[in-house]
Write a protein that holds these residues in place. Structure first.
Motif, mmCIF file in Angstrom:
data_model
loop_
_atom_site.group_PDB
_atom_site.id
_atom_site.type_symbol
_atom_site.label_atom_id
_atom_site.label_comp_id
_atom_site.label_asym_id
_atom_site.label_seq_id
_atom_site.Cartn_x
_atom_site.Cartn_y
_atom_site.Cartn_z
ATOM 1 N N LYS A 144 0.830 -1.204 0.000
ATOM 2 C CA LYS A 144 0.000 0.000 0.000
ATOM 3 C C LYS A 144 0.867 1.258 0.000
ATOM 4 O O LYS A 144 0.541 2.253 -0.660
ATOM 5 N N ASP A 147 -5.670 0.638 6.090
ATOM 6 C CA ASP A 147 -6.147 -0.561 5.409
ATOM 7 C C ASP A 147 -6.037 -1.782 6.315
ATOM 8 O O ASP A 147 -6.909 -2.647 6.315
ATOM 9 N N SER A 189 -10.822 3.070 4.878
ATOM 10 C CA SER A 189 -9.790 2.473 4.050
ATOM 11 C C SER A 189 -9.005 3.545 3.303
ATOM 12 O O SER A 189 -9.494 4.641 3.040
ATOM 13 N N CYS A 190 -7.797 3.175 2.956
ATOM 14 C CA CYS A 190 -6.887 4.130 2.314
ATOM 15 C C CYS A 190 -6.937 3.986 0.792
ATOM 16 O O CYS A 190 -6.895 2.875 0.264
ATOM 17 N N GLU A 191 -7.013 5.100 0.097
ATOM 18 C CA GLU A 191 -7.003 5.093 -1.356
ATOM 19 C C GLU A 191 -5.596 5.376 -1.864
ATOM 20 O O GLU A 191 -4.775 5.964 -1.167
ATOM 21 N N ASP A 192 -5.329 4.966 -3.106
ATOM 22 C CA ASP A 192 -3.989 5.145 -3.668
ATOM 23 C C ASP A 192 -3.593 6.609 -3.778
ATOM 24 O O ASP A 192 -2.412 6.948 -3.746
ATOM 25 N N ASP A 193 -4.589 7.496 -3.943
ATOM 26 C CA ASP A 193 -4.294 8.916 -4.082
ATOM 27 C C ASP A 193 -4.491 9.679 -2.776
ATOM 28 O O ASP A 193 -4.694 10.896 -2.776
ATOM 29 N N ALA A 194 -4.390 8.965 -1.639
ATOM 30 C CA ALA A 194 -4.613 9.593 -0.337
ATOM 31 C C ALA A 194 -3.623 10.729 -0.080
ATOM 32 O O ALA A 194 -3.994 11.802 0.426
#
Length: 239
Positions: free
Chosen positions: A85, A189, A203-208
């Motif tokens: 991640k 995550d 949850s964590c997004e890729d563009d966080a």
């Protein structure tokens, strides 16, 4: 010439004081308008943080994730499970000119807060560490004044997460703030995976990280990681 003299003189001094672990490879003469910070076209840093895979799991040692709200999320221990991640979030930053004001500290003294990361990755590395060996009575076995011998050391291997960052410029505490914030976001995550609440939407997004940068809100970042793990690798200068 003077360049070789400086290189050899400094290397001899460092070898006598530090055992030769640090050395100057080259010395070049530059003009009077040279600036070691503003003249650099590229800088490289790494940040090392030990994994906690082998640490004891108990609630007293757990910490919290500050997600900017009144609630706190329990942070799982830093394990190698968080690396995928981390890489997804870090790679989303590569090659983009972004405003890193949110991941800077103090009053801005540079002309711009726009930075471009050419390389941003996380990887698992291993390194050797020497620890003092204690005798049966619990005292250190390497006290030369009492034992009259050489220090007794035990070598072991440790694993760490290595953050690799290369960019055209870095703001004050930017690396440490980026590392801490990325770990906090990636840890969400793991928290969600272990949660029994199906309605949990943390949850964590890729563009966080990009979203935090675009907000320009320093309140959304994490506290800076400790300075101990920060290593300046080098800088490049164009003639």
């Amino acid at each position: 010439n003077i360049e070789l003299y400086i290189r050899d003189f400094v290397n001899d001094e460092m070898k006598s004081k530090f055992g030769g672990g640090l050395a100057i490879r080259n010395v070049e003469k530059v003009g009077g308008d040279f600036h070691p910070s503003f003249g650099a076209s590229c800088r490289s840093y790494v940040y090392l943080i030990d994994l906690e895979d082998d640490a004891e799991k108990n609630d007293e040692d757990s910490t919290n994730i500050d997600d900017g709200s009144s609630s706190k999320l329990k942070r799982p221990r830093i394990t190698q499970n968080v690396v995928p991640k981390l890489n997804q979030m870090l790679q989303a930053l590569e090659g983009k000119e972004l405003d890193y004001y949110a991941l800077s500290h103090g009053k801005i003294k540079t002309q711009t807060t726009l930075c471009t990361l050419y390389h941003a990755r996380a990887a698992i590395v291993e390194y050797d560490i020497d620890t003092d060996v204690k005798d049966e009575e619990g005292s250190l076995a390497d006290a030369p004044e009492e034992r009259g011998g050489c220090a007794t050391k035990k070598s072991s291997r440790r694993k760490a997460i290595c953050f690799e960052l290369i960019g055209n410029r870095f703001l004050r505490r930017m690396v440490r703030l980026l590392v801490a914030t990325a770990l906090r976001e990636a840890g969400k995550d793991l928290v969600v995976e272990d949660s029994r609440d199906d309605d949990d939407d943390n949850s964590c997004e890729d563009d966080a990280l990009i979203k935090i940068l675009l907000s320009k809100d320093r309140r959304l970042r994490s506290r800076a990681a400790p300075p101990d793990g920060l290593i300046f690798v080098g800088a490049e200068f164009h003639s």
